[in-house]
Design a protein around this motif. Sequence first.
Motif, PDB file in Angstrom:
ATOM      1  N   LEU A  21       0.829  -1.211   0.000  1.00  0.00           N
ATOM      2  CA  LEU A  21       0.000   0.000   0.000  1.00  0.00           C
ATOM      3  C   LEU A  21       0.864   1.261   0.000  1.00  0.00           C
ATOM      4  CD1 LEU A  21      -2.781  -1.111   2.527  1.00  0.00           C
ATOM      5  CD2 LEU A  21      -3.055  -0.805   0.056  1.00  0.00           C
ATOM      6  N   ILE A  22       1.937   1.211   0.793  1.00  0.00           N
ATOM      7  CA  ILE A  22       2.853   2.372   0.857  1.00  0.00           C
ATOM      8  C   ILE A  22       3.562   2.559  -0.485  1.00  0.00           C
ATOM      9  CG2 ILE A  22       4.985   3.247   1.907  1.00  0.00           C
ATOM     10  CD1 ILE A  22       4.055   1.741   4.506  1.00  0.00           C
ATOM     11  N   ASP A  23       4.096   1.451  -1.021  1.00  0.00           N
ATOM     12  CA  ASP A  23       4.823   1.543  -2.292  1.00  0.00           C
ATOM     13  C   ASP A  23       3.903   1.953  -3.444  1.00  0.00           C
ATOM     14  OD1 ASP A  23       7.201   0.916  -1.091  1.00  0.00           O
ATOM     15  OD2 ASP A  23       7.187  -1.198  -1.659  1.00  0.00           O
ATOM     16  N   SER A  24       2.650   1.497  -3.380  1.00  0.00           N
ATOM     17  CA  SER A  24       1.677   1.890  -4.421  1.00  0.00           C
ATOM     18  C   SER A  24       1.384   3.381  -4.342  1.00  0.00           C
ATOM     19  CB  SER A  24       0.376   1.097  -4.273  1.00  0.00           C
ATOM     20  OG  SER A  24       0.577  -0.256  -4.608  1.00  0.00           O
ATOM     21  N   ARG A  25       1.357   3.903  -3.120  1.00  0.00           N
ATOM     22  CA  ARG A  25       1.139   5.354  -2.935  1.00  0.00           C
ATOM     23  C   ARG A  25       2.326   6.129  -3.508  1.00  0.00           C
ATOM     24  NH1 ARG A  25      -2.753   8.063   0.391  1.00  0.00           N
ATOM     25  NH2 ARG A  25      -2.278  10.298   0.270  1.00  0.00           N
ATOM     26  N   ILE A  26       3.524   5.617  -3.298  1.00  0.00           N
ATOM     27  CA  ILE A  26       4.727   6.251  -3.873  1.00  0.00           C
ATOM     28  C   ILE A  26       4.651   6.212  -5.405  1.00  0.00           C
ATOM     29  CG2 ILE A  26       7.245   6.060  -4.133  1.00  0.00           C
ATOM     30  CD1 ILE A  26       7.277   4.916  -1.231  1.00  0.00           C
ATOM     31  N   ASP A  27       4.198   5.064  -5.938  1.00  0.00           N
ATOM     32  CA  ASP A  27       4.041   4.934  -7.400  1.00  0.00           C
ATOM     33  C   ASP A  27       3.075   5.981  -7.930  1.00  0.00           C
ATOM     34  OD1 ASP A  27       5.725   2.761  -7.387  1.00  0.00           O
ATOM     35  OD2 ASP A  27       4.126   1.265  -7.440  1.00  0.00           O
ATOM     36  N   GLU A  28       1.988   6.212  -7.198  1.00  0.00           N
ATOM     37  CA  GLU A  28       0.982   7.202  -7.620  1.00  0.00           C
ATOM     38  C   GLU A  28       1.600   8.593  -7.702  1.00  0.00           C
ATOM     39  OE1 GLU A  28      -2.448   7.086  -5.072  1.00  0.00           O
ATOM     40  OE2 GLU A  28      -2.774   4.943  -5.422  1.00  0.00           O
ATOM     41  N   ILE A  29       2.385   8.925  -6.690  1.00  0.00           N
ATOM     42  CA  ILE A  29       3.046  10.239  -6.659  1.00  0.00           C
ATOM     43  C   ILE A  29       3.968  10.391  -7.869  1.00  0.00           C
ATOM     44  CG2 ILE A  29       4.773  11.636  -5.428  1.00  0.00           C
ATOM     45  CD1 ILE A  29       3.549  10.509  -2.816  1.00  0.00           C
ATOM     46  N   ARG A  30       4.736   9.336  -8.137  1.00  0.00           N
ATOM     47  CA  ARG A  30       5.680   9.390  -9.256  1.00  0.00           C
ATOM     48  C   ARG A  30       4.951   9.403 -10.593  1.00  0.00           C
ATOM     49  NH1 ARG A  30      10.245   5.365  -6.533  1.00  0.00           N
ATOM     50  NH2 ARG A  30      11.004   6.939  -5.069  1.00  0.00           N
ATOM     51  N   ASN A  31       3.793   8.756 -10.636  1.00  0.00           N
ATOM     52  CA  ASN A  31       2.991   8.782 -11.862  1.00  0.00           C
ATOM     53  C   ASN A  31       2.438  10.174 -12.147  1.00  0.00           C
ATOM     54  OD1 ASN A  31       3.353   6.096 -12.515  1.00  0.00           O
ATOM     55  ND2 ASN A  31       1.547   5.400 -11.407  1.00  0.00           N
ATOM     56  N   VAL A  32       2.181  10.932 -11.089  1.00  0.00           N
ATOM     57  CA  VAL A  32       1.710  12.310 -11.240  1.00  0.00           C
ATOM     58  C   VAL A  32       2.778  13.120 -11.964  1.00  0.00           C
ATOM     59  CG1 VAL A  32       1.158  14.445 -10.006  1.00  0.00           C
ATOM     60  CG2 VAL A  32       0.132  12.298  -9.276  1.00  0.00           C
ATOM     61  N   ARG A  33       4.027  12.882 -11.572  1.00  0.00           N
ATOM     62  CA  ARG A  33       5.142  13.550 -12.262  1.00  0.00           C
ATOM     63  C   ARG A  33       5.278  12.993 -13.672  1.00  0.00           C
ATOM     64  NH1 ARG A  33       7.993  13.209  -7.085  1.00  0.00           N
ATOM     65  NH2 ARG A  33       9.212  11.433  -7.758  1.00  0.00           N
ATOM     66  N   GLY A  34       4.998  11.669 -13.774  1.00  0.00           N
ATOM     67  CA  GLY A  34       5.031  11.013 -15.080  1.00  0.00           C
ATOM     68  C   GLY A  34       6.323  11.252 -15.838  1.00  0.00           C
ATOM     69  N   GLU A  35       6.159  11.647 -17.098  1.00  0.00           N
ATOM     70  CA  GLU A  35       7.299  11.859 -17.984  1.00  0.00           C
ATOM     71  C   GLU A  35       7.827  13.295 -17.899  1.00  0.00           C
ATOM     72  OE1 GLU A  35       8.691   9.397 -19.918  1.00  0.00           O
ATOM     73  OE2 GLU A  35       7.316   8.076 -18.862  1.00  0.00           O
ATOM     74  N   LEU A  36       7.272  14.072 -16.970  1.00  0.00           N
ATOM     75  CA  LEU A  36       7.628  15.496 -16.902  1.00  0.00           C
ATOM     76  C   LEU A  36       9.134  15.740 -16.716  1.00  0.00           C
ATOM     77  CD1 LEU A  36       6.159  18.146 -17.236  1.00  0.00           C
ATOM     78  CD2 LEU A  36       5.726  18.187 -14.779  1.00  0.00           C
ATOM     79  N   PRO A  37       9.810  15.025 -15.793  1.00  0.00           N
ATOM     80  CA  PRO A  37      11.259  15.258 -15.662  1.00  0.00           C
ATOM     81  C   PRO A  37      12.014  14.980 -16.958  1.00  0.00           C
ATOM     82  CG  PRO A  37      10.431  14.054 -13.756  1.00  0.00           C
ATOM     83  CD  PRO A  37       9.319  14.092 -14.763  1.00  0.00           C
ATOM     84  N   LEU A  38      11.633  13.904 -17.658  1.00  0.00           N
ATOM     85  CA  LEU A  38      12.283  13.582 -18.937  1.00  0.00           C
ATOM     86  C   LEU A  38      11.940  14.617 -19.996  1.00  0.00           C
ATOM     87  CD1 LEU A  38      11.793   9.696 -19.180  1.00  0.00           C
ATOM     88  CD2 LEU A  38      13.940  10.914 -18.819  1.00  0.00           C
TER      89      LEU A  38
END
Length: 259
Positions: A21-38
């Motif tokens: 559940l914790i790691d999935s929440r981290i995944d969600e946060i990173r998905n929000v950023r998505g490809e933006l850093p790249l």
Amino acid sequence: MATTKELSVEDKLRALYDLQLIDSRIDEIRNVRGELPLEVEDLEDEVAGLSTRLDKFKSDLVSIEEQIKAKKNAIEDHQAAIKRYTEQQKNVRNNREFNSLSKEIEFQELEIQLAEKHIKEMKASIEHKKEVVASSKEKLEQKTSHLKHKKAELNDIMAETQKEEAFLMEKSAEYEALIEERLLAAYKRIRSSVVNGLAVVSIERGASAGSFFTIPPQTQVEIASRKKILTDEHSGRILVDTVLAAEEKEKMEKLFAKM
């Protein structure tokens, strides 16, 4: 806090599901950023490339202007030579000398014509490059503006999520420490092999979450008993019963609410 050795199978399942559940929440946060850093990185490279290209065109323009100046100076030298040879023709003693000077004058005139041709070509090249420079400037300005917007967007997202992600990463490490090394390695291996990162899933309507394959009733009973760690034979994911999943979700929601 209990040590790894003291954990029962049920405690291990709860720790694993909490970690998921914790790691999935981290995944969600990173998905929000998505490809933006790249995307920002690609735009930075593109802006740098356009800037370098623009500088080269500007340098080419300066070089061509210098070449035109040199050609004009050469024309003046040829004209001076023509004037000199024409004056010399007035004082020649024979036709041979006169013809020789005439050839020199003709050569100088050809050199002038060639220089004028080159100047005309270079001026046309200047006009073309000026158009390219104007176009490149416009494109550079657009890309720079787009980059500025994307950087601001990324900074906003980072500002909003950085604290939450740091908190979750800390909690993820805490829960990882509760899980024995072999089981944690299996969890990470499964997580890395599935697209959605779900290594531990609950049973939903007689099947593992996200799967269409029904789990036999006997296996469902074993999962609900929480006496051993079982995996879905089709996906390889670790399975937990619906009640345990609901309890841990409620617990984790309270934890997430503290952020």
